[in-house]
Scaffold this active site. Structure first.
Site, PDB file in Angstrom:
ATOM      1  N   ASP A 317       0.819  -1.204   0.000  1.00  0.00           N
ATOM      2  CA  ASP A 317       0.000   0.000   0.000  1.00  0.00           C
ATOM      3  C   ASP A 317       0.861   1.265   0.000  1.00  0.00           C
ATOM      4  OD1 ASP A 317      -2.667   1.274   0.385  1.00  0.00           O
ATOM      5  OD2 ASP A 317      -1.794   1.918   2.286  1.00  0.00           O
ATOM      6  N   GLU A 370       1.346  -0.575  -5.111  1.00  0.00           N
ATOM      7  CA  GLU A 370       0.356   0.463  -5.375  1.00  0.00           C
ATOM      8  C   GLU A 370       1.143   1.774  -5.389  1.00  0.00           C
ATOM      9  OE1 GLU A 370      -2.759   3.506  -3.980  1.00  0.00           O
ATOM     10  OE2 GLU A 370      -1.796   2.315  -2.440  1.00  0.00           O
TER      11      GLU A 370
END
Length: 636
Positions: A317, A370
């Site tokens: 993330d 990401e």
């Protein structure tokens, strides 16, 4: 001269401390934390915690009535690990570390390496034994060793366990890990996804963070059961040939009093300088990527999920927030690197180390970034100065695609190249095309309500959009609820609106996505050349006036190639003609005008023969009556 006391196998020894200090103790989670042990005729728990700046540390819990003086821990230098054996401390009992700081304050901290935690709002850790977990997924794990994501299909179903389905009679209504496993397997098999990606599994105090503000990095959240239940779920998914990816959050952690922030009275896991160690946007702390013990914590955590719990990949993330020192910060709120730039050079080295170790030790596993900027070589080889990730979320494609799809069809001609631009950089990285949870929250609308028009037009737009996504180069990810056109935005507080499937339009949308997904898995042209120019060819990328796109996906060896024709306006083109690369027969294998997808059901020939007639700059072509928002996929 009296020799040193012999270190028992479960105890922290000099080698453990040396490796942790070097940042190379990849299985340190087997030593730090709380571990049930038998020592001769004594049974109990061995506790170990890294707290180098503490004045004194005690372990307190149900086993000693939370008495600060009962079990004072011994300091082990040089790295500052505190340890003790507590006889009679049993499985499932709660505990915390009481840390006395150099200023004399007492901090009550959860165990950073705990494998199980008290259900929120409680914040204590629980003693558990994850070594007793039994696995029966050997066939899957053996096959994973040979699996190559570059040439295999990946269609990922992104899921939040707590809100996928709920028990209406319970306060939280959560399905436990085992219940969820049984239901999700049925759904994934029916729809045709290859993987699921689970949001927010590591322990976190606040439901509304969706699991992205972690306090227990080594503990599957107790909201849905025990670590053993979690392992049962992974095992069950694997036995049913479904891969499992976890969201993983090394970007930041919250300031909750029981968490990692100022763990031993001063910044231990975070950068000490608040300009380095705090995210102003999120109100969270940033890990200190210059500290070996902290890098070790994160790398061993990644390995813990992949090696101990058999997870097939981690979606990392907020990578950009780690790479850039000025991410989300104004002038004066950040510190430049040694060369005066805004790149966190320590974080760059961390990612190279992380990916080299995780992928080197676990062939067939994937590390997914990401990363929302144009940082070069995110999926490049470490030896070539890349970061070493397996795959990267294509955030640029997602932005351009959704912006185009929101437009009234009358104005799409002005944004025609939004849909083609991503192919100009499609092979600079190994990409996943994503329509994730982030796109259907915070007033961004659900996928169906991003679409222009009323009623049937919204559904037709979305069908065309999904067909374009499936045909485009790159692996695929779709967030739950969007495959049957959920109307409301997603909320973690309620289950998906499954009742919509009683309505014909939503059934038809689900049938369309289901057939696309199964077709994707059956036809190699969709995926086996995702990362080479040979895999994709535009037939007409420039038909802006009619807002029609036509392209070919090539399979290796030239067999079972696919031709896509997709229209993004409500105008039927009965006289539509498409140029083709060869004078062959083109077999219609998917047609959006079928009744089961909400079309007219008009009968069409199954095969179209190309003739010598120039079109789209090609010597051969054939005619096909293209309906409003029509999608046609041909095999040749």
């Amino acid at each position: 001269m009296e020799g040193k006391r012999r270190v028992k196998p479960y105890e922290i020894g000099e080698l453990d401390q040396y490796l942790l200090g070097q940042g190379n103790h990849y299985e340190v989670y087997k030593k730090l934390g709380a571990h049930l042990v038998e020592d001769g005729d004594k049974k109990g728990t061995y506790f170990a915690v890294w707290a180098p700046n503490a004045q004194k540390v005690s372990v307190i819990g149900e086993f000693n009535d939370w008495d600060l003086t009962a079990d004072v821990m011994e300091r082990n230098d040089p790295v500052g690990i505190y340890t003790c054996f507590v006889e009679g401390a049993k499985e499932n009992e709660m505990y915390k570390f009481c840390i006395e700081t150099k200023k004399g304050e007492l901090l009550y901290k959860a165990d950073p390496y705990a494998n199980y935690a008290e259900l929120r709002p409680g914040t204590a850790s629980r003693i558990t034994d994850i070594s007793k977990i039994k696995w029966t997924d050997k066939a899957w794990m053996d096959q994973r060793l040979k699996w190559d994501h570059k040439e295999k299909p990946m269609s990922i179903y992104e899921v939040h366990i707590g809100s996928w389905r709920k028990h209406p009679e319970d306060e939280d209504g959560f399905y436990n890990y085992r219940e969820f496993a049984k239901e999700i397997v049925k759904y994934v098999h029916d729809m045709g996804y290859t993987h699921i990606e689970l949001m927010g599994i590591a322990e976190h105090p606040f439901d509304g963070s969706w699991g992205y503000q972690v306090t227990g990095y080594f503990a599957p959240t107790s909201r849905y059961g025990t670590p053993e239940d979690f392992a049962w779920m992974i095992n069950y998914l694997h036995k049913n040939k479904i891969g499992v990816i976890l969201d993983w959050v090394p970007a930041h952690f919250p300031k909750d009093a029981h968490g990692l922030a100022d763990f031993d009275g001063v910044p231990e896991y975070e950068y000490a300088d608040p300009r380095m160690g705090e995210h102003p946007d999120w109100g969270t702390k940033i890990f200190d990527f210059g500290k070996n013990e902290v890098k070790n914590f994160l790398i061993s955590n990644a390995l813990f999920w992949i090696e101990h719990f058999h997870i097939d990949g981690l979606r990392v993330d907020a990578v950009a927030s780690i790479l850039y020192l000025d991410y989300g910060k104004k002038d004066g709120e950040w510190v430049p690197n040694e060369f005066g730039g805004n790149k966190n050079l320590q974080a760059v080295e961390f990612f190279k180390h992380l990916n080299s170790v995780v992928l080197g030790r676990n062939p067939g596993a994937v590390m997914i970034a990401e990363e929302s900027t144009a940082w070069p070589k995110v999926t490049g080889e470490v030896e070539d100065d890349g970061l070493g990730f397996s795959l990267k979320w294509n955030m640029g494609w997602m932005h351009d695609f959704t912006e185009y799809m929101k437009l009234d069809p009358l104005f799409r001609k002005g944004a025609h190249y939004n849909m083609t631009f991503a192919m100009s950089y499609a092979y600079s990285e190994k990409y996943i095309l994503v329509l994730s949870h982030d796109e259907v929250v915070h007033l961004k609308c659900s996928m169906i309500n991003k679409m222009p028009g009323l009623g049937w037009e919204k559904f037709e737009n979305l069908k065309a959009a999904y067909a374009f996504m499936m045909g485009h180069s790159g692996k695929k990810l779709l967030f739950m609820g969007q495959d049957f056109a959920q109307l409301r935005e997603w909320s973690e507080k309620r289950e998906l609106d499954w009742y919509l499937l009683a309505e014909k339009e939503h059934q038809q949308m689900q049938s369309w996505v289901r057939d696309l997904l199964h077709l994707y898995r059956r036809r190699k042209a969709f995926y086996e050349q995702d990362n080479t120019w040979e895999g994709f060819e535009w037939i007409n990328a420039d038909d802006r006036d009619r807002s029609i796109y036509s392209f070919v996906r090539h399979a290796k060896g030239g067999k079972q190639n696919l031709l896509f024709v997709i229209s993004f306006t409500p105008v039927a083109r009965e006289d539509y003609r498409v140029g083709v690369p060869k004078r062959k027969q083109y077999r219609l294998i998917l047609n959006s005008d079928e009744e089961k997808y909400g079309g007219t059901g008009k009968k069409r020939p199954a095969v179209y023969k190309a003739e010598k007639s120039e079109c789209d700059g090609r010597p051969y072509s054939f005619a096909y009556p293209l309906p409003a928002y029509g999608v046609a996929i041909f095999e040749f």
